[in-house]
Design a protein around this motif. Structure first.
Motif, PDB file in Angstrom:
ATOM      1  N   UNK A 147     -20.427  -4.979  -8.707  1.00 41.12           N
ATOM      2  CA  UNK A 147     -20.971  -4.955  -7.350  1.00 41.12           C
ATOM      3  C   UNK A 147     -19.847  -4.761  -6.346  1.00 41.12           C
ATOM      4  N   UNK A 148     -20.227  -4.478  -5.115  1.00 35.51           N
ATOM      5  CA  UNK A 148     -19.247  -4.318  -4.040  1.00 35.51           C
ATOM      6  C   UNK A 148     -18.567  -5.652  -3.756  1.00 35.51           C
ATOM      7  N   UNK A 149     -17.268  -5.580  -3.527  1.00 35.48           N
ATOM      8  CA  UNK A 149     -16.512  -6.787  -3.205  1.00 35.48           C
ATOM      9  C   UNK A 149     -15.984  -6.764  -1.779  1.00 35.48           C
ATOM     10  N   UNK A 150     -15.925  -5.565  -1.175  1.00 37.12           N
ATOM     11  CA  UNK A 150     -15.384  -5.408   0.184  1.00 37.12           C
ATOM     12  C   UNK A 150     -13.975  -5.970   0.285  1.00 37.12           C
ATOM     13  N   UNK A 151     -13.213  -5.822  -0.799  1.00 35.76           N
ATOM     14  CA  UNK A 151     -11.827  -6.286  -0.800  1.00 35.76           C
ATOM     15  C   UNK A 151     -10.845  -5.136  -0.631  1.00 35.76           C
ATOM     16  N   UNK A 152     -11.346  -3.961  -0.276  1.00 34.39           N
ATOM     17  CA  UNK A 152     -10.478  -2.801  -0.136  1.00 34.39           C
ATOM     18  C   UNK A 152      -9.420  -3.006   0.944  1.00 34.39           C
ATOM     19  N   UNK A 153      -8.233  -2.499   0.704  1.00 36.20           N
ATOM     20  CA  UNK A 153      -7.126  -2.593   1.643  1.00 36.20           C
ATOM     21  C   UNK A 153      -6.614  -1.177   1.870  1.00 36.20           C
ATOM     22  N   UNK A 154      -6.958  -0.594   3.018  1.00 41.17           N
ATOM     23  CA  UNK A 154      -6.600   0.798   3.288  1.00 41.17           C
ATOM     24  C   UNK A 154      -5.088   0.998   3.287  1.00 41.17           C
ATOM     25  N   UNK A 155      -4.345   0.030   3.830  1.00 40.49           N
ATOM     26  CA  UNK A 155      -2.887   0.158   3.879  1.00 40.49           C
ATOM     27  C   UNK A 155      -2.290   0.127   2.479  1.00 40.49           C
ATOM     28  N   UNK A 156      -2.790  -0.791   1.639  1.00 38.70           N
ATOM     29  CA  UNK A 156      -2.295  -0.870   0.264  1.00 38.70           C
ATOM     30  C   UNK A 156      -2.640   0.387  -0.517  1.00 38.70           C
ATOM     31  N   UNK A 157      -3.849   0.938  -0.295  1.00 36.07           N
ATOM     32  CA  UNK A 157      -4.243   2.161  -0.985  1.00 36.07           C
ATOM     33  C   UNK A 157      -3.351   3.324  -0.577  1.00 36.07           C
ATOM     34  N   UNK A 158      -3.058   3.444   0.728  1.00 36.95           N
ATOM     35  CA  UNK A 158      -2.178   4.516   1.189  1.00 36.95           C
ATOM     36  C   UNK A 158      -0.774   4.366   0.600  1.00 36.95           C
ATOM     37  N   UNK A 218      16.354  12.681  -4.600  1.00 37.10           N
ATOM     38  CA  UNK A 218      16.447  12.644  -3.143  1.00 37.10           C
ATOM     39  C   UNK A 218      15.121  13.130  -2.578  1.00 37.10           C
ATOM     40  N   UNK A 219      14.476  12.285  -1.811  1.00 36.70           N
ATOM     41  CA  UNK A 219      13.129  12.559  -1.316  1.00 36.70           C
ATOM     42  C   UNK A 219      13.188  12.932   0.157  1.00 36.70           C
ATOM     43  N   UNK A 220      12.414  13.952   0.531  1.00 33.62           N
ATOM     44  CA  UNK A 220      12.303  14.319   1.944  1.00 33.62           C
ATOM     45  C   UNK A 220      10.863  14.112   2.377  1.00 33.62           C
ATOM     46  N   UNK A 221      10.690  13.595   3.563  1.00 33.43           N
ATOM     47  CA  UNK A 221       9.357  13.324   4.097  1.00 33.43           C
ATOM     48  C   UNK A 221       9.260  13.875   5.516  1.00 33.43           C
ATOM     49  N   UNK A 222       8.089  14.396   5.865  1.00 33.38           N
ATOM     50  CA  UNK A 222       7.903  14.980   7.198  1.00 33.38           C
ATOM     51  C   UNK A 222       7.299  14.006   8.199  1.00 33.38           C
ATOM     52  N   UNK A 223       6.550  13.029   7.717  1.00 31.83           N
ATOM     53  CA  UNK A 223       5.844  12.132   8.623  1.00 31.83           C
ATOM     54  C   UNK A 223       6.638  10.855   8.850  1.00 31.83           C
ATOM     55  N   UNK A 224       6.480  10.225  10.011  1.00 36.59           N
ATOM     56  CA  UNK A 224       7.161   8.934  10.240  1.00 36.59           C
ATOM     57  C   UNK A 224       6.762   7.888   9.207  1.00 36.59           C
ATOM     58  N   UNK A 225       5.480   7.872   8.817  1.00 39.62           N
ATOM     59  CA  UNK A 225       5.041   6.898   7.819  1.00 39.62           C
ATOM     60  C   UNK A 225       5.745   7.131   6.486  1.00 39.62           C
TER      61      UNK A 225
END
Length: 206
Positions: free
Chosen positions: A102-113, A143-150
C-alpha cells in the motif's frame, strides 16, 4: 519511493489486465533497482561494523525483500509462497493472505534526486570504462563536470568511496530512461580510482 511507484504501476496494470506490463514493472524493480543498485549501495554498511546504521539498513533490506515477494506473488505464486514461508516462518501466515503493498507517503523528493545523481554518475563511469575497454580491476581517477548549481554542489560534497562495481560492470543501467546528467563547467569529484594513467574528463551521457 521506488517501491511505491512500482506498486502503483503494477496494480494499475493488473487492474487493466495488462499482465505483461505488470510483470515487466515488477521485474524492472527487482533487478534494476533492488539488485543492481540498492543492494550494491547497501553492502558497505552491511559489511561494516555493527551499529544503528547497520541495523536500520538490514531492516530496510528485509522490508523491501518482503514487498518484492508480494509484488511477484501474482506471477510466481508457488516460489514466492515457499520463500515467504521459509523467511517468515509459520507465524508469518500465507503470502497469498498478506496485504498488498500500500501507499506509505514516505517519499523524499530530495533523497530521490540525490540517488538519481549518484546512479547517473556510476552509470556514466561504467559506460566510459566499457567503451574504453578499461579492465575491471583497474583503478582510475575520475573528474566530473556539472552544468547546474545543484550538480556542482553535490559533486563537491565529501562522500565515502563508491563501492567497486559488481561483476556486471560496464553495463549502464538507466531505469525508466532517467539519470541523464548534463555537464559543462568542471568540478572535480574523487572516487576510489587510482592509477598512473592521466585522468580523463567525463562529460556524461547525452
Amino acid at each position: 519511493q521506488e517501491r511505491e511507484n512500482t506498486a502503483r504501476d503494477v496494480t494499475a496494470a493488473i487492474q487493466a489486465y495488462k499482465f505483461n506490463d505488470a510483470a515487466g514493472e515488477a521485474y524492472r524493480f527487482v533487478w534494476n533497482i533492488y539488485c543492481d543498485w540498492y543492494l550494491e549501495l547497501a553492502k558497505p554498511v552491511l559489511l561494516g561494523p555493527d551499529g544503528a546504521a547497520k541495523s536500520e539498513t538490514r531492516a530496510m533490506v528485509a522490508w523491501a525483500r518482503d514487498e518484492i515477494l508480494k509484488l511477484l506473488h501474482p506471477f510466481m505464486p508457488f516460489i514466492t509462497e515457499a520463500l515467504w514461508r521459509h523467511l517468515a516462518g509459520a507465524e508469518g501466515g500465507m503470502l497469498i493472505l498478506a496485504p498488498w503493498p500500500a501507499r506509505t507517503d514516505l517519499g523524499d523528493a530530495a533523497a530521490l534526486a540525490e540517488m538519481e545523481w549518484i546512479v547517473s554518475l556510476v552509470s556514466a563511469i561504467r559506460t566510459a570504462r566499457s567503451e574504453m575497454n578499461v579492465p575491471a580491476a583497474a583503478e582510475l581517477d575520475a573528474h566530473v563536470t556539472e552544468s547546474t548549481p545543484e550538480g556542482r554542489e553535490r559533486s563537491a560534497r565529501p562522500r565515502p568511496p563508491i563501492p567497486p562495481p559488481p561483476s556486471r560492470a560496464g553495463s549502464a543501467c538507466t531505469p525508466r530512461g532517467r539519470f541523464r546528467p548534463r555537464s559543462a563547467s568542471p568540478t572535480s569529484w574523487g572516487c576510489p580510482c587510482r592509477s598512473t594513467r592521466p585522468p580523463a574528463a567525463w562529460s556524461g551521457p547525452r
